[in-house]
Motif scaffolding. Structure first.
Motif, PDB file in Angstrom:
ATOM      1  N   GLY A 164       8.203  -6.548 -43.561  1.00 27.52           N
ATOM      2  CA  GLY A 164       8.492  -7.033 -41.932  1.00 27.52           C
ATOM      3  C   GLY A 164       9.294  -5.931 -41.248  1.00 27.52           C
ATOM      4  N   GLY A 165       9.517  -4.833 -41.867  1.00 25.56           N
ATOM      5  CA  GLY A 165      10.610  -3.785 -41.562  1.00 25.56           C
ATOM      6  C   GLY A 165       9.776  -2.676 -40.378  1.00 25.56           C
ATOM      7  N   GLY A 166       8.475  -2.756 -40.295  1.00 28.89           N
ATOM      8  CA  GLY A 166       7.690  -1.842 -39.456  1.00 28.89           C
ATOM      9  C   GLY A 166       6.447  -1.909 -39.753  1.00 28.89           C
ATOM     10  N   VAL A 167       5.571  -0.842 -39.212  1.00 28.79           N
ATOM     11  CA  VAL A 167       4.212  -0.697 -39.557  1.00 28.79           C
ATOM     12  C   VAL A 167       4.124   0.804 -40.115  1.00 28.79           C
ATOM     13  N   THR A 168       2.620   0.884 -40.446  1.00 27.69           N
ATOM     14  CA  THR A 168       2.258   2.142 -40.927  1.00 27.69           C
ATOM     15  C   THR A 168       0.781   2.522 -40.283  1.00 27.69           C
ATOM     16  N   ARG A 169       0.642   3.719 -39.909  1.00 28.60           N
ATOM     17  CA  ARG A 169      -0.699   4.075 -39.590  1.00 28.60           C
ATOM     18  C   ARG A 169      -1.108   5.167 -40.624  1.00 28.60           C
ATOM     19  N   GLN A 170      -2.405   4.763 -41.386  1.00 31.46           N
ATOM     20  CA  GLN A 170      -2.817   5.966 -42.253  1.00 31.46           C
ATOM     21  C   GLN A 170      -3.468   6.909 -41.274  1.00 31.46           C
ATOM     22  N   VAL A 171      -2.929   8.156 -41.713  1.00 33.93           N
ATOM     23  CA  VAL A 171      -3.723   9.444 -40.878  1.00 33.93           C
ATOM     24  C   VAL A 171      -4.958   9.824 -41.858  1.00 33.93           C
ATOM     25  N   ALA A 172      -4.748   9.889 -43.194  1.00 32.10           N
ATOM     26  CA  ALA A 172      -5.652  10.408 -43.820  1.00 32.10           C
ATOM     27  C   ALA A 172      -5.362   9.992 -45.432  1.00 32.10           C
ATOM     28  N   ALA A 173      -6.243  10.103 -46.278  1.00 30.58           N
ATOM     29  CA  ALA A 173      -6.024   9.505 -47.705  1.00 30.58           C
ATOM     30  C   ALA A 173      -7.353  10.259 -48.422  1.00 30.58           C
ATOM     31  N   GLY A 174      -6.901  10.689 -49.844  1.00 30.75           N
ATOM     32  CA  GLY A 174      -8.149  11.058 -50.594  1.00 30.75           C
ATOM     33  C   GLY A 174      -7.719  11.111 -51.934  1.00 30.75           C
ATOM     34  N   PRO A 175      -8.617  11.557 -52.759  1.00 32.64           N
ATOM     35  CA  PRO A 175     -10.087  11.769 -52.477  1.00 32.64           C
ATOM     36  C   PRO A 175     -10.999  10.743 -52.062  1.00 32.64           C
ATOM     37  N   ASP A 176     -10.454   9.505 -52.507  1.00 32.73           N
ATOM     38  CA  ASP A 176     -11.010   8.291 -52.193  1.00 32.73           C
ATOM     39  C   ASP A 176     -10.147   7.235 -51.218  1.00 32.73           C
ATOM     40  N   PRO A 177     -10.235   7.136 -49.924  1.00 30.22           N
ATOM     41  CA  PRO A 177      -9.279   6.597 -48.987  1.00 30.22           C
ATOM     42  C   PRO A 177      -8.900   5.170 -49.535  1.00 30.22           C
ATOM     43  N   ALA A 178      -9.905   4.474 -50.211  1.00 34.18           N
ATOM     44  CA  ALA A 178      -9.509   2.843 -50.656  1.00 34.18           C
ATOM     45  C   ALA A 178      -8.641   3.112 -52.023  1.00 34.18           C
ATOM     46  N   ASN A 179      -8.786   4.105 -52.834  1.00 35.65           N
ATOM     47  CA  ASN A 179      -8.127   4.334 -53.819  1.00 35.65           C
ATOM     48  C   ASN A 179      -7.348   5.756 -54.140  1.00 35.65           C
ATOM     49  N   TRP A 180      -6.610   5.898 -53.453  1.00 38.73           N
ATOM     50  CA  TRP A 180      -6.080   7.466 -53.165  1.00 38.73           C
ATOM     51  C   TRP A 180      -5.026   7.773 -53.971  1.00 38.73           C
ATOM     52  N   ASP A 181      -5.231   9.229 -54.256  1.00 40.86           N
ATOM     53  CA  ASP A 181      -4.247  10.114 -54.869  1.00 40.86           C
ATOM     54  C   ASP A 181      -3.383  10.921 -53.940  1.00 40.86           C
ATOM     55  N   TRP A 182      -3.594  11.120 -52.738  1.00 40.19           N
ATOM     56  CA  TRP A 182      -2.727  11.208 -51.989  1.00 40.19           C
ATOM     57  C   TRP A 182      -2.904  10.611 -50.480  1.00 40.19           C
ATOM     58  N   ARG A 183      -1.895  10.514 -49.494  1.00 42.29           N
ATOM     59  CA  ARG A 183      -1.947   9.669 -48.412  1.00 42.29           C
ATOM     60  C   ARG A 183      -1.037  10.295 -47.376  1.00 42.29           C
ATOM     61  N   ILE A 184      -1.454  10.565 -46.084  1.00 44.04           N
ATOM     62  CA  ILE A 184      -0.573  11.011 -45.177  1.00 44.04           C
ATOM     63  C   ILE A 184      -0.575   9.847 -44.078  1.00 44.04           C
ATOM     64  N   SER A 185       0.779   9.639 -43.691  1.00 45.22           N
ATOM     65  CA  SER A 185       0.783   8.106 -42.605  1.00 45.22           C
ATOM     66  C   SER A 185       2.001   8.409 -41.810  1.00 45.22           C
ATOM     67  N   ILE A 186       1.995   7.929 -40.720  1.00 45.08           N
ATOM     68  CA  ILE A 186       3.000   7.613 -39.905  1.00 45.08           C
ATOM     69  C   ILE A 186       3.509   6.253 -39.691  1.00 45.08           C
ATOM     70  N   ALA A 187       4.842   6.130 -40.003  1.00 45.89           N
ATOM     71  CA  ALA A 187       5.538   4.716 -39.990  1.00 45.89           C
ATOM     72  C   ALA A 187       6.521   4.618 -38.773  1.00 45.89           C
ATOM     73  N   GLU A 188       6.598   3.355 -38.143  1.00 44.44           N
ATOM     74  CA  GLU A 188       7.209   2.857 -37.262  1.00 44.44           C
ATOM     75  C   GLU A 188       8.454   2.129 -38.195  1.00 44.44           C
ATOM     76  N   VAL A 189       9.688   2.437 -38.222  1.00 49.65           N
ATOM     77  CA  VAL A 189      10.747   1.751 -38.800  1.00 49.65           C
ATOM     78  C   VAL A 189      11.571   1.287 -37.755  1.00 49.65           C
TER      79      VAL A 189
END
Length: 180
Positions: free
Chosen positions: A17-42
């Motif tokens: 409950g401390g914030g929200v995250t917006r996923q920018v990109a993830a790969g190679p499979d966005p549902a089961n990612w090995d890397w992820r870029i996100s922007i979080a509001e804390v």
């Protein structure tokens, strides 16, 4: 070349409950990612989620600083200064200057390596965005060529073999994701 518009990203609330995250990109499979870029509001202090087997880079992009405690060691992380730490670490944060936004790059150890660089934009020297890179406009105004499309704050340019170029005034985060 592609542009990921920040305004189009969906916010997902954190479990604590401390914030929200917006996923920018993830790969190679966005549902089961090995890397992820996100922007979080804390919005409030608290524990970070654990990401076992991952490496994390956090960069404050709106607000002044976050005070992190990583495996018992305290660290002040200032705006536009990327900080790397293990996703295995016991990590918590306080917000001495109030709510903020941060840019996150998480990569699976042994599969990918992530790097974050903050640079100042120039109208005279466009900055190319190569394949495997993502460039996030942090502050100022910029356009991306060859289409001369305007970028809004926190929009992301997806690099490609054609290496689109960003020019303008302000600051840009360049995130590189390489196979290990």
């Amino acid at each position: 070349m592609g542009i990921i518009r920040y305004a189009a990203l969906k916010a997902a609330p954190w479990a604590n409950g401390g914030g929200v995250t917006r996923q920018v990109a993830a790969g190679p499979d966005p549902a089961n990612w090995d890397w992820r870029i996100s922007i979080a509001e804390v919005a409030k202090a608290g524990a970070f989620s654990a990401f076992p087997g991952m490496e994390r880079i956090i960069t404050i992009i709106d607000g002044e600083l976050i005070a992190l405690t990583v495996d018992g060691a305290e660290r002040a992380v200032e705006k536009f200064r990327p900080f790397r730490f293990s996703g295995d670490s016991d990590t918590s944060a306080t917000l001495p200057t109030g709510a903020l936004k941060d840019l996150n790059l998480i990569t699976r150890r042994g599969a990918f390596a992530g790097h974050a660089t903050i640079l100042e934009l120039s109208k005279k020297r466009p900055h190319p965005v190569f394949a495997g890179q993502y460039a996030v406009l942090l502050q100022g105004s910029a356009t991306v060529s060859p289409a001369d499309e305007a970028l809004a704050r926190f929009d992301t340019v997806v690099g490609s073999d054609d290496a689109p170029e960003i020019s303008g005034r302000g600051f840009l985060a360049v995130l590189s994701i390489d196979r290990a």
